[in-house]
Design an enzyme around this catalytic site. Structure first.
Site, mmCIF file in Angstrom:
data_model
loop_
_atom_site.group_PDB
_atom_site.id
_atom_site.type_symbol
_atom_site.label_atom_id
_atom_site.label_comp_id
_atom_site.label_asym_id
_atom_site.label_seq_id
_atom_site.Cartn_x
_atom_site.Cartn_y
_atom_site.Cartn_z
ATOM 1 N N ASP A 77 0.810 -1.226 0.000
ATOM 2 C CA ASP A 77 0.000 0.000 0.000
ATOM 3 C C ASP A 77 0.840 1.271 0.000
ATOM 4 O OD1 ASP A 77 -2.707 -1.255 0.319
ATOM 5 O OD2 ASP A 77 -1.787 -2.008 2.156
ATOM 6 N N ASP A 121 -18.078 12.658 19.253
ATOM 7 C CA ASP A 121 -16.878 13.115 19.961
ATOM 8 C C ASP A 121 -15.693 13.267 19.013
ATOM 9 O OD1 ASP A 121 -17.958 13.287 22.502
ATOM 10 O OD2 ASP A 121 -17.385 11.245 23.071
ATOM 11 N N TYR A 230 -13.202 19.172 27.789
ATOM 12 C CA TYR A 230 -12.974 17.754 28.046
ATOM 13 C C TYR A 230 -11.485 17.503 28.342
ATOM 14 C CZ TYR A 230 -12.680 12.710 27.294
ATOM 15 O OH TYR A 230 -12.445 11.375 27.431
#
Length: 232
Positions: A77, A121, A230
């Site tokens: 890849d 989130d 957060y």
């Protein structure tokens, strides 16, 4: 001392996280780590079992996909990674896996709907699924074209690689990226979690509604917004 040691170590450490997180089976996956100042990235060698890896086995490749240093053949890849690094200036790591749930969504040729706050989130939109590439692209430089398949899907959806750091490639598998290899691995694990939750959601309630906009905005901005609160 090799000038590539840092990214070789970084690529090795990130690759070793994939089996620990349950994101790969056998040799099904790879992580790369870029050094923008040197114009290269380190990537896992093709088909080498994770238990046989070491930092010095990470292959150094430039952004044209040409091997700069290493005796082993780089991941199959590699050309996809090279295309993305060349066109996306602000990423430092890329992950490709065939993790079970994300790959199942890719094989279904479906975007992953934003059903809940775990998804919100991290992203404010469905996880995009690029359509399978056309026969001409498949017959050409397949891995190279996969990079453009990813970029074109984001462009068609009006998204940038900085808006969203994960994608499914139709009938293939997921790719994730980030500013660092560690963040790219994190994104890969989050994507797998979201994919599993979405599948279970549709099994429990095939008519489950998507998350409403107010909750999407609240959950994303409390982690990523200008007034985020957060964490520490």
């Amino acid at each position: 001392m090799s000038k590539y040691l840092a990214i070789q170590q970084s690529a090795y450490d990130a690759n070793m996280q994939l089996p620990k997180l349950g994101l790969v089976l056998f040799t099904f996956g790879n992580v790369s780590a870029a050094d923008r100042s040197l114009g290269v990235f380190a990537i896992k060698p093709s088909g080498v079992p994770y238990e046989d890896l070491s930092p010095d086995k990470m292959v150094i490749v430039d952004f044209e996909g040409k091997t700069v240093q290493g005796d082993l053949r780089p991941s199959s890849d590699t050309q996809t990674h090279a295309v993305l690094y060349k066109h996306w200036a602000n990423i430092g790591g890329i992950v490709h896996t065939h993790s079970t749930y994300a790959t199942a969504w890719a094989q279904s040729q479906r975007c992953i709907p934003i059903f809940g706050t775990t998804h919100a989130d991290h992203n404010t939109v469905d996880i995009p699924c690029a359509p399978p590439m056309n026969d001409e692209m498949i017959k050409g430089n397949y891995e190279y074209e996969t990079g453009f398949q990813i970029m074109n899907e984001l462009k068609d959806k009006g998204l940038s690689y900085e808006d969203i750091e994960m994608i499914l490639v139709g009938n293939h598998a997921p790719f994730t990226w980030g500013k660092t290899p560690e963040k790219a691995v994190y994104n890969s694990a989050v994507l797998e979690c979201i994919a599993q939750m979405a599948l279970l959601t549709e099994q429990i309630n095939p008519k489950a509604p998507k998350l409403k906009d107010a909750l999407i905005k609240k959950h994303f901005e409390r982690k990523h917004g200008p007034d985020s609160y957060y964490g520490q």
